[in-house]
Design an enzyme around this catalytic site. Sequence first.
Site: not given
Length: 353
Positions: A91, A259
């Site tokens: 992540s 992201g």
Amino acid sequence: MKPELTIQLMDTHAGGDVSRIVTGGIDPLPGDTVRAQMEYLRDDADGLRRLLLEEPHGIPEMSVDLLVPPTDPRAAAGYIIMEVMGYPIYSGSNTICTATAVLEAGIVPKREGRQQFMLESPAGLVQIDAVVRDGVVEAITCEGLPSYIHTYRATIDVPSLGTVTYSVAYSGGFYALVDARELGFHLTLDEERSLAETAHAIVEAIQAERGFSHYTLGDVGPLPFLHFMGPVEHVADGYFRSRSATYVHPGVICRSTTGTGTSARLALMNYERRIQPGDRLETVSLRQTGFIGQFSGVEREGEYDVVRNHITGKSYVIARSDIVVNCDDPMVECDSLHHILSSRHAGTPTPES
């Protein structure tokens, strides 16, 4: 008297998404890699995730990152990511928050200017580039996972919505990518509940109809993410901006654009030949926060063009606390937790110990 069981936390956020960094109170986990330790936590100690993401200690919109000693000597620390959907292997926002916490906790000493170090995620080593000014961590740039388009502009019939067109990217998890305008959304904060309900219906329909397999990892579970895409604005030479919203199944609209969601967008823009190596995309959330993704290059892997990318953002420390774990509390379920809790108090070893 029973020993008091506590978990030490540093709460942070990046783009509005809160990541609870567990800095102490958990015993060492079995496993010769961070990935193996993640699998142990998932299969035999999921109570930690539930404790910190459910009432009375947390809410599902948070994430949790457990700091663990690295198994690769090149890394300063390891970390295991926990979310409402389970255990993603990577992540971007959680990596940005964990890197900031590692600096703030002194596991990696802060140095003025630019510095680099590595973290070990369940997906492997991650290069971190940090910028520190006047002792403040101003920016973290981390590698995004190699990302690619698995499916381009498929359609599915969704109850109450009709026919929906979507693409699927892999960027650390499989993402359904949908055009927000085609569904009548402008990606403003007042649409948050409707976005969650719409995404839930689409993800449920996709999961019921098909599964997805990574070209090297194989089956990584049902598709957990959906990313709403706004129009792409060409801001300057090599710089683009787009309103965005990421949904995590079941039921969570992320505060940030995420992201991995930004990496998925870069993969799609490359697939559509709308971006060149070195170009950047700023994704902007419902709350006007953003991440910047940079398209670093592309490699051919079998039948896929795999995009290399980097994600830049800023994390803020918002709290340092101890959570007291009381297994007599009817709101706390300790059966899949008590065996990894340390009875030690202050001085619990950190990943640098």
